[in-house]
Design a protein around this motif. Structure first.
Motif, PDB file in Angstrom:
ATOM      1  N   ASP A   1      -6.628  -3.726  16.232  1.00  0.00           N
ATOM      2  CA  ASP A   1      -5.401  -3.618  16.682  1.00  0.00           C
ATOM      3  C   ASP A   1      -5.237  -3.077  18.273  1.00  0.00           C
ATOM      4  OD1 ASP A   1      -3.879  -4.247  14.370  1.00  0.00           O
ATOM      5  OD2 ASP A   1      -3.644  -1.991  13.789  1.00  0.00           O
ATOM      6  N   ALA A   2      -6.367  -2.662  18.602  1.00  0.00           N
ATOM      7  CA  ALA A   2      -6.452  -2.175  20.227  1.00  0.00           C
ATOM      8  C   ALA A   2      -7.011  -3.209  21.058  1.00  0.00           C
ATOM      9  CB  ALA A   2      -7.263  -0.770  19.983  1.00  0.00           C
ATOM     10  N   ILE A   3      -7.439  -4.360  20.525  1.00  0.00           N
ATOM     11  CA  ILE A   3      -8.071  -5.114  21.316  1.00  0.00           C
ATOM     12  C   ILE A   3      -7.118  -5.864  22.365  1.00  0.00           C
ATOM     13  CG2 ILE A   3      -9.294  -7.481  21.110  1.00  0.00           C
ATOM     14  CD1 ILE A   3     -10.100  -6.757  18.342  1.00  0.00           C
ATOM     15  N   HIS A   4      -7.607  -5.905  23.612  1.00  0.00           N
ATOM     16  CA  HIS A   4      -6.638  -6.556  24.465  1.00  0.00           C
ATOM     17  C   HIS A   4      -6.910  -7.888  24.654  1.00  0.00           C
ATOM     18  CE1 HIS A   4      -9.806  -6.550  27.451  1.00  0.00           C
ATOM     19  NE2 HIS A   4     -10.080  -5.403  27.160  1.00  0.00           N
ATOM     20  N   GLU A   5      -5.928  -8.568  25.412  1.00  0.00           N
ATOM     21  CA  GLU A   5      -6.141 -10.197  25.264  1.00  0.00           C
ATOM     22  C   GLU A   5      -7.395 -10.673  26.011  1.00  0.00           C
ATOM     23  OE1 GLU A   5      -3.670 -11.647  28.814  1.00  0.00           O
ATOM     24  OE2 GLU A   5      -2.455 -10.429  27.739  1.00  0.00           O
ATOM     25  N   ASN A   6      -8.095  -9.919  26.716  1.00  0.00           N
ATOM     26  CA  ASN A   6      -9.454 -10.656  27.232  1.00  0.00           C
ATOM     27  C   ASN A   6     -10.598 -10.330  26.436  1.00  0.00           C
ATOM     28  OD1 ASN A   6      -7.909 -11.190  29.454  1.00  0.00           O
ATOM     29  ND2 ASN A   6      -8.502  -9.738  30.508  1.00  0.00           N
ATOM     30  N   ALA A   7     -10.348  -9.548  25.180  1.00  0.00           N
ATOM     31  CA  ALA A   7     -11.605  -9.373  24.374  1.00  0.00           C
ATOM     32  C   ALA A   7     -11.715 -10.352  23.213  1.00  0.00           C
ATOM     33  CB  ALA A   7     -11.437  -7.946  23.846  1.00  0.00           C
ATOM     34  N   ARG A   8     -12.739 -10.454  22.686  1.00  0.00           N
ATOM     35  CA  ARG A   8     -12.970 -11.248  21.370  1.00  0.00           C
ATOM     36  C   ARG A   8     -13.815 -10.097  20.373  1.00  0.00           C
ATOM     37  NH1 ARG A   8      -9.442 -13.244  23.294  1.00  0.00           N
ATOM     38  NH2 ARG A   8      -9.407 -15.471  24.183  1.00  0.00           N
ATOM     39  N   VAL A   9     -13.626 -10.385  19.062  1.00  0.00           N
ATOM     40  CA  VAL A   9     -14.317  -9.840  18.395  1.00  0.00           C
ATOM     41  C   VAL A   9     -15.627 -10.582  17.776  1.00  0.00           C
ATOM     42  CG1 VAL A   9     -14.486  -8.747  15.979  1.00  0.00           C
ATOM     43  CG2 VAL A   9     -12.482  -8.940  17.183  1.00  0.00           C
ATOM     44  N   ALA A  10     -16.958  -9.899  17.852  1.00  0.00           N
ATOM     45  CA  ALA A  10     -18.080 -10.581  17.337  1.00  0.00           C
ATOM     46  C   ALA A  10     -18.855  -9.471  16.513  1.00  0.00           C
ATOM     47  CB  ALA A  10     -18.927 -10.918  18.575  1.00  0.00           C
ATOM     48  N   TYR A  11     -19.745  -9.971  15.614  1.00  0.00           N
ATOM     49  CA  TYR A  11     -20.470  -9.246  14.948  1.00  0.00           C
ATOM     50  C   TYR A  11     -22.004  -9.186  14.894  1.00  0.00           C
ATOM     51  CZ  TYR A  11     -15.907  -9.742  12.349  1.00  0.00           C
ATOM     52  OH  TYR A  11     -14.641  -9.848  12.213  1.00  0.00           O
ATOM     53  N   ALA A  12     -22.596  -8.170  14.568  1.00  0.00           N
ATOM     54  CA  ALA A  12     -24.061  -7.664  14.848  1.00  0.00           C
ATOM     55  C   ALA A  12     -24.375  -7.099  13.418  1.00  0.00           C
ATOM     56  CB  ALA A  12     -24.553  -6.817  15.844  1.00  0.00           C
ATOM     57  N   ASN A  13     -25.798  -7.646  13.169  1.00  0.00           N
ATOM     58  CA  ASN A  13     -26.063  -7.288  11.797  1.00  0.00           C
ATOM     59  C   ASN A  13     -27.580  -6.964  11.823  1.00  0.00           C
ATOM     60  OD1 ASN A  13     -27.610  -9.774  11.281  1.00  0.00           O
ATOM     61  ND2 ASN A  13     -25.723 -10.685  10.461  1.00  0.00           N
ATOM     62  N   VAL A  14     -27.937  -5.763  11.061  1.00  0.00           N
ATOM     63  CA  VAL A  14     -29.170  -5.415  10.926  1.00  0.00           C
ATOM     64  C   VAL A  14     -29.658  -4.980   9.585  1.00  0.00           C
ATOM     65  CG1 VAL A  14     -29.315  -4.879  13.520  1.00  0.00           C
ATOM     66  CG2 VAL A  14     -28.605  -3.107  11.794  1.00  0.00           C
ATOM     67  N   TRP A  15     -31.044  -5.058   9.281  1.00  0.00           N
ATOM     68  CA  TRP A  15     -31.465  -4.337   8.029  1.00  0.00           C
ATOM     69  C   TRP A  15     -31.721  -3.034   8.207  1.00  0.00           C
ATOM     70  CZ3 TRP A  15     -31.250  -7.273   3.857  1.00  0.00           C
ATOM     71  CH2 TRP A  15     -31.163  -8.839   3.911  1.00  0.00           C
ATOM     72  N   ILE A  16     -31.071  -2.222   7.083  1.00  0.00           N
ATOM     73  CA  ILE A  16     -31.254  -0.890   7.225  1.00  0.00           C
ATOM     74  C   ILE A  16     -32.663  -0.418   6.927  1.00  0.00           C
ATOM     75  CG2 ILE A  16     -30.646   1.307   5.994  1.00  0.00           C
ATOM     76  CD1 ILE A  16     -28.814   0.252   8.163  1.00  0.00           C
ATOM     77  N   ALA A  17     -33.469  -1.081   6.003  1.00  0.00           N
ATOM     78  CA  ALA A  17     -34.558  -0.736   5.479  1.00  0.00           C
ATOM     79  C   ALA A  17     -35.803  -0.408   6.486  1.00  0.00           C
ATOM     80  CB  ALA A  17     -35.249  -1.637   4.409  1.00  0.00           C
ATOM     81  N   PRO A  18     -36.194  -1.554   7.393  1.00  0.00           N
ATOM     82  CA  PRO A  18     -36.892  -1.249   8.443  1.00  0.00           C
ATOM     83  C   PRO A  18     -36.495  -0.133   9.320  1.00  0.00           C
ATOM     84  CG  PRO A  18     -36.159  -3.533   8.531  1.00  0.00           C
ATOM     85  CD  PRO A  18     -35.353  -2.664   7.523  1.00  0.00           C
ATOM     86  N   ILE A  19     -35.182   0.085   9.632  1.00  0.00           N
ATOM     87  CA  ILE A  19     -34.881   1.284  10.556  1.00  0.00           C
ATOM     88  C   ILE A  19     -35.332   2.580   9.804  1.00  0.00           C
ATOM     89  CG2 ILE A  19     -32.893   2.124  11.447  1.00  0.00           C
ATOM     90  CD1 ILE A  19     -31.820  -0.386  11.913  1.00  0.00           C
ATOM     91  N   LYS A  20     -34.743   2.549   8.547  1.00  0.00           N
ATOM     92  CA  LYS A  20     -35.152   3.861   7.860  1.00  0.00           C
ATOM     93  C   LYS A  20     -36.581   4.044   7.738  1.00  0.00           C
ATOM     94  CE  LYS A  20     -33.987   6.324   3.396  1.00  0.00           C
ATOM     95  NZ  LYS A  20     -34.964   7.220   4.024  1.00  0.00           N
ATOM     96  N   GLN A  21     -37.487   2.999   7.550  1.00  0.00           N
ATOM     97  CA  GLN A  21     -38.737   3.384   7.426  1.00  0.00           C
ATOM     98  C   GLN A  21     -39.338   3.895   8.682  1.00  0.00           C
ATOM     99  OE1 GLN A  21     -41.277  -0.207   6.796  1.00  0.00           O
ATOM    100  NE2 GLN A  21     -42.786   1.005   5.967  1.00  0.00           N
ATOM    101  N   LYS A  22     -38.998   3.392   9.941  1.00  0.00           N
ATOM    102  CA  LYS A  22     -39.227   3.810  11.268  1.00  0.00           C
ATOM    103  C   LYS A  22     -38.880   5.161  11.446  1.00  0.00           C
ATOM    104  CE  LYS A  22     -39.008   2.621  16.121  1.00  0.00           C
ATOM    105  NZ  LYS A  22     -38.411   1.842  17.093  1.00  0.00           N
ATOM    106  N   ALA A  23     -37.791   5.779  10.853  1.00  0.00           N
ATOM    107  CA  ALA A  23     -37.301   7.108  11.123  1.00  0.00           C
ATOM    108  C   ALA A  23     -38.211   7.759  10.287  1.00  0.00           C
ATOM    109  CB  ALA A  23     -35.823   7.081  10.703  1.00  0.00           C
TER     110      ALA A  23
END
Length: 132
Positions: A68-90
């Motif tokens: 709802d808060a998106i103004h007219e000059n903005a667009r929605v995009a998506y980023a995805n990442v795998w959690i397993a390698p991030i958790k393993q690194k942490a």
């Protein structure tokens, strides 16, 4: 945990810069000189924020669908990442510990080029019954 997470972000273009702001996170933003660079940076910053949250034991936010808060000059995009390698690194990140041993023992160990970290890790694993 081989979970792929996908979070939406807002992307705007102002003054020849593409700005990225993730909806579901405070202080999760980046930019790029091109749309492609901004989208690559979005995935990188998301991975970094998730790494920090996992390392600190914080729960990951639910994916928001509130645009709802998106103004007219903005667009929605998506980023995805795998959690397993991030958790393993942490989980594998080293933690500095300070310990005290007698000077004579330290001197003798240094003469023999003892790896203190390795010995401590081995001893702790043995104490906990962890086989690696």
């Amino acid at each position: 945990m081989q979970t792929l997470v996908t979070y939406p972000y807002i992307i705007t273009h102002e003054d020849d810069v593409f700005y990225v702001d993730f909806i579901d996170f405070e202080n999760c933003f980046t930019d790029g000189e091109t749309l492609e660079e901004a989208m690559i940076n979005a995935k990188d910053v998301l991975g970094g924020v998730l790494f920090t949250m996992i390392k600190q034991g914080k729960p990951l936010p639910e994916v928001s669908l509130d645009f709802d808060a998106i103004h007219e000059n903005a667009r929605v995009a998506y980023a995805n990442v795998w959690i397993a390698p991030i958790k393993q690194k942490a989980d594998l990140q080293a933690v500095k510990k300070t310990l005290t041993i007698p000077k004579w023992l330290n001197d003798e160990a240094e003469k023999r080029k003892v790896n203190f970290s390795n010995i401590l890790q081995t001893a702790i694993k043995e104490e906990l019954g962890i086989k690696s």
